[in-house]
Design a protein around this motif. Structure first.
Motif, PDB file in Angstrom:
ATOM      1  N   UNK A 116      52.800  33.516  40.179  1.00 36.48           N
ATOM      2  CA  UNK A 116      52.930  32.958  38.831  1.00 36.48           C
ATOM      3  C   UNK A 116      53.873  33.808  37.978  1.00 36.48           C
ATOM      4  N   UNK A 117      53.723  35.132  38.054  1.00 30.20           N
ATOM      5  CA  UNK A 117      54.604  36.010  37.275  1.00 30.20           C
ATOM      6  C   UNK A 117      56.055  35.879  37.727  1.00 30.20           C
ATOM      7  N   UNK A 118      56.272  35.701  39.025  1.00 29.24           N
ATOM      8  CA  UNK A 118      57.632  35.519  39.527  1.00 29.24           C
ATOM      9  C   UNK A 118      58.275  34.281  38.915  1.00 29.24           C
ATOM     10  N   UNK A 119      57.519  33.183  38.871  1.00 28.77           N
ATOM     11  CA  UNK A 119      58.042  31.940  38.290  1.00 28.77           C
ATOM     12  C   UNK A 119      58.295  32.120  36.799  1.00 28.77           C
ATOM     13  N   UNK A 120      57.349  32.740  36.108  1.00 26.56           N
ATOM     14  CA  UNK A 120      57.494  32.997  34.675  1.00 26.56           C
ATOM     15  C   UNK A 120      58.741  33.836  34.395  1.00 26.56           C
ATOM     16  N   UNK A 121      58.922  34.896  35.178  1.00 27.72           N
ATOM     17  CA  UNK A 121      60.085  35.753  34.991  1.00 27.72           C
ATOM     18  C   UNK A 121      61.391  35.023  35.236  1.00 27.72           C
ATOM     19  N   UNK A 122      61.417  34.174  36.249  1.00 29.99           N
ATOM     20  CA  UNK A 122      62.630  33.408  36.516  1.00 29.99           C
ATOM     21  C   UNK A 122      62.958  32.458  35.369  1.00 29.99           C
ATOM     22  N   UNK A 123      61.928  31.833  34.799  1.00 30.88           N
ATOM     23  CA  UNK A 123      62.150  30.931  33.665  1.00 30.88           C
ATOM     24  C   UNK A 123      62.748  31.698  32.486  1.00 30.88           C
ATOM     25  N   UNK A 124      62.163  32.848  32.155  1.00 34.79           N
ATOM     26  CA  UNK A 124      62.682  33.652  31.051  1.00 34.79           C
ATOM     27  C   UNK A 124      64.098  34.127  31.360  1.00 34.79           C
ATOM     28  N   UNK A 125      64.338  34.500  32.608  1.00 36.23           N
ATOM     29  CA  UNK A 125      65.673  34.947  33.001  1.00 36.23           C
ATOM     30  C   UNK A 125      66.694  33.828  32.813  1.00 36.23           C
ATOM     31  N   UNK A 126      66.360  32.611  33.240  1.00 38.97           N
ATOM     32  CA  UNK A 126      67.266  31.474  33.049  1.00 38.97           C
ATOM     33  C   UNK A 126      67.567  31.271  31.564  1.00 38.97           C
ATOM     34  N   UNK A 127      66.521  31.302  30.746  1.00 39.79           N
ATOM     35  CA  UNK A 127      66.695  31.068  29.307  1.00 39.79           C
ATOM     36  C   UNK A 127      67.595  32.128  28.685  1.00 39.79           C
ATOM     37  N   UNK A 128      67.342  33.389  28.998  1.00 38.46           N
ATOM     38  CA  UNK A 128      68.131  34.472  28.395  1.00 38.46           C
ATOM     39  C   UNK A 128      69.585  34.392  28.813  1.00 38.46           C
ATOM     40  N   UNK A 129      69.830  34.070  30.074  1.00 38.00           N
ATOM     41  CA  UNK A 129      71.214  34.039  30.548  1.00 38.00           C
ATOM     42  C   UNK A 129      72.017  32.916  29.902  1.00 38.00           C
TER      43      UNK A 129
END
Length: 529
Positions: free
Chosen positions: A472-485
Motif C-alpha cells: 500500500x505504501x509503495x502505491x501511495x508513494x508512486x501516486x505522490x511521486x507522479x503528482x509532484x513530477x
C-alpha cells in the motif's frame, strides 16, 4: 570719532559673527561628513559581515569525507548523535528480543506469549504516542540535549527494573516507564539529524545513522543475548538470574549514554528560527506542527514512519518469538539455548541491515527520495511474504526472508528519516519529529495489537499484514511521486523525459522558506517544488 569706533566695533563683531558662523558651518559640514563616514563605515561593516557570512557558507566541513556538517556543530556533537542512535536502537531491540525468557519465567504458556507480547508492545506504544509529541514540543523550547539525555536515563531505569517484575501487571508498568524514555529518544533521532546536517547530505547522514542503529541492533542480538547462556555455563546461576544480570548491564550502559548525551551534544541550536520558538507557547508549536502535515510529501513521510517503526516491531518481537518457541519445542526445553538461537538468527538479519543502511543512504541521496522509499517498501513486501508462508523459522526460506526484512526495516528507517528531515519546516523540526514518532508508534500499535491477537492462531499473520502495508505504501508513494513530477514540470518541453530522468536523480529541495510555511494555511496552494 566715537561713531567711527562704534562702526569699527560693529564691523569687528560682524566679522566675528561671520567667523563663528563659518566655524559652525564648518563644524556642521564636519559632523555631516563624520555621519556620512560613519554610514559608509557601517555600510562597509555590513558588507564585510556579509562577505564573512558568504565565506562561512562556502567553507565546507565534512565528516570523514562522507557528508557535510553545519558550521556550528562540532565533531563531538555529531559523533555523540550517532552514539545516541546506536544505543537507542540497541535498547529498543534488546527489550523485545530478551522478553520471551521473562514471560517463560512468569509461567506464561507458549500459546499465550504471542498475545502477551503484543499487549506489552501495545502499552509501550500507547505511552510513546502520548509522550513523543510532548517531548518534541519541549525540545523546540529547551533544545535537544536535555530531552535526549533525560529520555535515555529513563530507559536505563526501565531496563534495570524490568526483569524483577513478579506479575504481568508489574511487567506492564515497568514497560511503560521504559516507553517514556523511548519516546524521547525516538523523537530526537530525526530532529538532531536535521539540526546538524545540511540538507544536501541528509541522505548520506541518514545512512550513517541507520548504520549506527544497525550496530546497536547487532550488539543487542549477537552480544547481549549471548551473555545469559555464557553466565549459565560458567556458573550455577539460574536462567532468571542470568537474565537479570544482563538487564542490569544494559541499564548501566543506558546511564553512561545519558551522561554522554548531556555533556557532548550541542547545548542549544544556534539557528535563529529555532530560537524564535522560545517566544511561542507549547500549543502554538503543536498546532504549527500539525498544520505541517497538510503538505502531501510530509504526510507521506508520516506514512513511511508508520511502516518503518511497524517493521521494527515485527522484526524484533514476533520474529524472535517464533524462533524462540520453535527452538524450545525441539531442544528439550532449554530456555537459554533457545534464546541464544533466537538472538543468532535475529543478529544475522540485523547485520545485513547494518550494512544495507549505507546503501539506503546512498539511494536517498542519489535518487529521488520518494522513489527510493517506494523501492525499499517493495523489497520489504517480498521479504514479508517469504516469512509469512515459511514452514518453520529454521528453513532457508525463512532465513533469507529475515535478512530481506532486516534490510527493508533499516532502509525504511533511513528513507523515512531523510524524507521527514527534508520536508519539516526548520523552526518546527521538534514538533514534526514528535508527530513523526507518533505515526511510527501507531504502526507498532497496529503490529502489536493485530499481530499479538492472531499470532497464536497463525504465526505468519503479522508478516503477511505488513507485507500488505508495504504494498500500500509503495502505491501511495508512486501516486505522490507522479503528482509532484507533473506539477513541478522541471522541463516543460519534455515532461515525460524529465519524469523518468528524476527517478535516478535527486532534485529534492529543502522545505525551509517562509512562503512555503505560509502556504500551509491553504493546502491547495502548490508547494511541492
Amino acid at each position: 570719532m566715537d561713531s567711527g569706533i562704534q562702526n569699527n566695533n560693529n564691523n569687528n563683531n560682524n566679522n566675528s559673527n561671520n567667523h563663528n558662523n563659518n566655524n559652525n558651518n564648518n563644524n556642521n559640514n564636519n559632523s555631516n561628513s563624520n555621519n556620512n563616514n560613519k554610514k559608509v563605515e557601517n555600510h562597509a561593516i555590513i558588507i564585510n559581515n556579509n562577505d564573512n557570512d558568504n565565506s562561512n557558507q562556502t567553507k565546507e566541513r565534512t565528516f570523514l569525507y562522507i557528508h557535510k556538517i553545519n558550521n556550528d556543530v562540532s565533531y563531538m556533537n555529531l559523533l555523540t548523535s550517532y552514539l545516541g542512535s546506536f544505543l537507542s536502537i540497541c535498547f529498543f531491540v534488546f527489550i523485545n528480543v530478551a522478553q520471551p525468557d521473562i514471560l517463560s519465567s512468569l509461567g506464561i504458556s507458549d500459546d499465550q506469549q504471542g498475545r502477551i507480547s503484543g499487549n506489552l508492545s501495545f502499552c509501550n506504544e500507547i505511552v510513546i504516542v502520548v509522550a513523543s509529541y510532548t517531548w518534541g514540543i519541549i525540545s523546540d523550547k529547551i533544545g535537544r540535549r536535555g530531552v535526549y539525555s533525560a529520555g535515555m536515563f529513563i530507559i536505563g531505569i526501565g531496563l534495570a527494573i524490568y526483569p524483577f517484575a513478579n506479575s504481568i501487571v508489574c511487567l506492564y508498568i515497568f514497560r511503560m516507564i521504559f516507553a517514556v524514555g523511548a519516546a524521547s529518544c525516538s523523537s530526537m533521532l530525526s530532529a538532531v539529524l536535521a539540526d546538524y546536517i545540511p540538507f544536501s547530505d541528509r541522505g548520506k547522514a541518514s545512512g550513517l545513522l541507520g548504520f549506527a542503529a544497525g550496530g546497536g541492533a547487532v550488539l543487542a542480538s549477537l552480544v547481549l543475548m549471548k551473555i545469559p547462556n555464557l553466565i549459565k555455563q560458567s556458573s550455577e546461576l539460574s536462567s532468571r538470574h542470568s537474565t537479570e544480570i544482563v538487564y542490569g548491564m544494559t541499564a548501566g550502559l543506558a546511564m553512561i549514554g545519558s551522561g554522554l548525551l548531556f555533556f557532548c551534544l550541542q547545548r542549544k541550536s544556534k539557528d535563529i528560527k529555532l530560537m524564535c520558538n522560545e517566544k511561542k507557547n507549547a500549543l502554538k508549536i503543536a498546532w504549527d506542527g500539525l498544520k505541517a502535515g497538510k503538505k502531501p510529501l510530509l504526510s507521506l513521510a508520516y506514512g513511511s514512519g508508520f511502516l518503518a517503526r511497524g517493521d521494527s516491531a515485527i522484526a524484533t518481537t514476533f520474529l524472535s518469538l517464533w524462533i524462540y518457541q520453535y527452538t524450545l519445542s525441539i531442544n528439550g526445553g532449554d530456555k537459554t539455548a533457545a534464546l541464544s538461537k533466537s538472538g543468532t538468527i535475529s543478529g544475522i538479519a540485523q547485520t545485513c541491515a547494518l550494512f544495507f543502511a549505507l546503501v539506503a543512504g546512498f539511494l536517498c541521496d542519489r535518487m529521488n527520495r520518494i522513489f527510493a522509499m517506494v523501492l525499499l517498501a517493495m523489497i520489504g513486501c517480498v521479504g514479508y511474504f517469504m516469512l509469512a508462508f515459511s514452514e518453520n523459522p529454521l528453513t532457508t526460506q525463512f532465513f533469507i526472508g529475515a535478512c530481506i526484512i532486516g534490510c527493508a526495516e533499516t532502509g525504511m528507517v533511513v528513507s523515512s528519516t531523510a524524507l521527514v528531515a527534508q520536508e519539516s519546516p526548520t523552526e518546527l523540526r521538534g514538533s514534526v519529529s514528535g508527530f513523526f514518532s507518533q505515526c511510527g508508534s501507531i504502526g507498532i500499535l497496529v503490529a502489536s495489537l493485530l499481530g499479538g491477537i492472531l499470532y497464536d492462531k497463525w504465526n505468519g499473520y503479522p508478516f503477511a499484514l505488513f507485507g500488505i502495508f508495504s504494498a500500500v505504501l509503495s502505491i501511495w508513494g508512486l501516486v505522490v511521486f507522479f503528482i509532484t513530477q507533473f506539477k513541478q514540470s522541471l522541463v516543460p518541453n519534455s515532461p515525460i523525459k524529465n519524469f523518468f530522468k528524476n527517478l535516478i536523480q535527486n532534485n529534492d529541495k529543502e522545505f525551509n522558506n517562509q512562503k512555503q510555511i505560509d502556504s500551509l494555511k491553504d493546502p491547495l496552494i502548490s508547494n511541492l517544488s
